[in-house]
Design an enzyme around this catalytic site. Structure first.
Site, PDB file in Angstrom:
ATOM      1  N   TRP A 115       0.816  -1.226   0.000  1.00  0.00           N
ATOM      2  CA  TRP A 115       0.000   0.000   0.000  1.00  0.00           C
ATOM      3  C   TRP A 115       0.841   1.263   0.000  1.00  0.00           C
ATOM      4  O   TRP A 115       0.411   2.304  -0.502  1.00  0.00           O
ATOM      5  CB  TRP A 115      -1.026  -0.027   1.143  1.00  0.00           C
ATOM      6  N   ASP A 183      -1.611   6.458   6.680  1.00  0.00           N
ATOM      7  CA  ASP A 183      -2.716   5.647   6.165  1.00  0.00           C
ATOM      8  C   ASP A 183      -2.998   4.570   7.213  1.00  0.00           C
ATOM      9  O   ASP A 183      -2.167   3.684   7.437  1.00  0.00           O
ATOM     10  CB  ASP A 183      -2.300   5.028   4.827  1.00  0.00           C
ATOM     11  N   LYS A 207     -12.901  -1.810   7.020  1.00  0.00           N
ATOM     12  CA  LYS A 207     -12.259  -2.873   7.811  1.00  0.00           C
ATOM     13  C   LYS A 207     -12.637  -2.787   9.296  1.00  0.00           C
ATOM     14  O   LYS A 207     -12.993  -3.780   9.897  1.00  0.00           O
ATOM     15  CB  LYS A 207     -10.749  -2.812   7.636  1.00  0.00           C
TER      16      LYS A 207
HETATM   17  N1  PMP Z   1      -4.464   1.482   2.338  1.00  0.00           N
HETATM   18  C1  PMP Z   1      -4.480   0.303   2.982  1.00  0.00           C
HETATM   19  C2  PMP Z   1      -3.494   0.082   4.091  1.00  0.00           C
HETATM   20  C3  PMP Z   1      -5.421  -0.663   2.634  1.00  0.00           C
HETATM   21  O1  PMP Z   1      -5.434  -1.835   3.281  1.00  0.00           O
HETATM   22  C4  PMP Z   1      -6.345  -0.399   1.600  1.00  0.00           C
HETATM   23  C5  PMP Z   1      -7.402  -1.398   1.193  1.00  0.00           C
HETATM   24  N2  PMP Z   1      -7.141  -2.706   1.431  1.00  0.00           N
HETATM   25  C6  PMP Z   1      -6.275   0.832   0.940  1.00  0.00           C
HETATM   26  C7  PMP Z   1      -5.328   1.755   1.343  1.00  0.00           C
HETATM   27  C8  PMP Z   1      -7.232   1.178  -0.171  1.00  0.00           C
HETATM   28  O2  PMP Z   1      -8.471   1.427   0.401  1.00  0.00           O
HETATM   29  P1  PMP Z   1      -9.769   1.786  -0.459  1.00  0.00           P
HETATM   30  O3  PMP Z   1     -10.180   0.519  -1.121  1.00  0.00           O
HETATM   31  O4  PMP Z   1     -10.730   2.290   0.572  1.00  0.00           O
HETATM   32  O5  PMP Z   1      -9.391   2.827  -1.440  1.00  0.00           O
END
Ligand code: PMP
Length: 373
Positions: A115, A183, A207
């Site tokens: 990520w 994040d 989550k």
């Molecule tokens: N950052 C992290 C740490 C994630 O786990 C995720 C989704 N698994 C995201 C960003 C992306 O999130 P979204 O699908 O809400 O854009």
């Protein structure tokens, strides 16, 4: 939200079925029950909660309560704004540089896994990304430390918990005067935080806070109001911060309502400190099953950097992965496959995963190792 201050009714949990998906956390059964009872009629107002008009008093009440719950849970100081935004965490990958560069051209990112890569790729559209440290060379088996920071960096970005790689910051980097941006999509509200350490915290809701469609942003006031003039209104923190008096567009009303119920549920269970304790206990059970297996299971992450919410492991014999996943599912343990980029197994233990889920998984792992080792 449950009527006035009334407690959420304790709902019966379906026995023996646990979902370890990393993509979306379980919704507490009490929250589902409460939402179900209000779908057609919010607090006996006659307004269906599924179609709460954002312009009405009912939704304003929901917003005010939801924000108040979050502030109380985390102890968010008055000089931080709480924003309810669209577009999930991925929209924040763009919103962060657009709002925080403030004329600067450089931002610092710590590369701790999948990520971080996504966040950096988006930021490169707007600025020069300095990768201050990376743990790619060791296969993301740890979170990188922040060595020293260029003083011309507009901000320093970390992913507090790498959902795919199973690494987590247990101590946050010191970034001095450079705003630290985190994040926290997969670990927001799973442990207490000193909010004052951060310039911005953001998290997709799906989550630990309810359902997809909402991103929570907690931003220090002095970082609001200097967005690049080309920033789309929907991503501009100053535009969003006016929500108390003026909505820019229709907010994700049901996702916000549901987040409010989840916050209330958390408060009723002892708040974030109690969650942290439970999360530590859950992850320790699964890590202990790995350690006890004598090498049958292998966790690629160094012990001090292991995630309390996404436990990743592999088999010494990779051919066993599919057998394990099928056997687990037949015993009611669902969605344990690792992310396709890393394979193996991943058990996600978000806030609403009961301790019995982690215990059942650990027992299953021990029995599986005995049968197949
Ligand atoms: N950052 C992290 C740490 C994630 O786990 C995720 C989704 N698994 C995201 C960003 C992306 O999130 P979204 O699908 O809400 O854009």
């Amino acid at each position: 939200m449950a009527e006035g201050g009334a407690a959420l009714k304790v709902a019966r949990v379906a026995p023996g079925r646990f979902d370890f998906s990393a993509a979306a956390g379980p919704i507490p059964v009490e929250v589902i029950e409460c939402a179900r009872s209000e779908l057609h009629d919010w607090r006996r107002s006659g307004t269906p909660v599924l179609s709460l008009p954002f312009t009405g008093d009912a939704f304003r009440e929901v917003m005010t309560e939801t924000e108040a719950y979050l502030r109380a849970l985390l102890g968010i100081p008055d000089n931080y704004r709480v924003l309810f935004m669209h577009g999930g965490a991925s929209a924040q990958f763009a919103a962060v540089p657009l709002n925080l560069l403030r004329g600067g051209r450089r931002a610092c990112y710590l590369d701790s896994g999948y990520w971080s890569g996504k966040a950096m790729a988006e930021a490169r559209r707007y600025c020069s990304v300095e990768v201050a440290a990376s743990s790619a060379d060791t296969g993301y088996d740890r979170v990188p430390e922040l060595p020293s920071l260029r003083s011309d960096a507009a901000y320093c970005h970390i992913v507090a918990n790498e959902t795919v790689n199973g690494v987590q910051y247990h101590a946050f980097p010191e970034s001095g005067d450079v705003p630290l941006v985190a994040d926290m999509t997969s670990d927001f509200l799973t442990r207490p935080l000193d909010i004052t350490r951060f310039g911005v915290i953001y998290a997709g809701a799906q989550k630990n806070l309810g359902i997809a469609g909402l991103a929570m942003v907690v931003v220090r006031e002095d970082l609001v109001g200097s967005a690049d003039p080309a920033t789309p209104g929907i991503l501009d923190y100053a535009v969003q911060a006016r929500h108390a008096s003026h909505y820019y567009n229709t907010p994700p009303t049901f996702a916000i309502y549901l987040a409010g119920l989840v916050f209330k549920w958390l408060a009723e269970r002892g708040g974030i400190a109690a969650m942290e304790q439970a999360n530590r206990g859950k992850s320790e059970r699964v890590y202990a099953a790995i350690e006890r297996s004598g090498g049958f299971y292998r966790c690629p992450v160094q012990a001090a950097h292991r995630s309390q919410v996404n436990v990743c492991f592999h088999f010494a014999d990779d051919a066993l992965t599919q057998t394990f996943l099928a056997a687990a599912q037949s015993e009611g343990l669902f969605n344990l496959a690792g992310h396709p980029s890393v394979g193996g197994v991943r058990a996600s233990l978000y806030n609403a995963m009961p301790e019995a889920g982690a215990e059942t998984l650990a027992q299953f792992m021990t029995a599986f190792a005995r049968r197949n080792g």
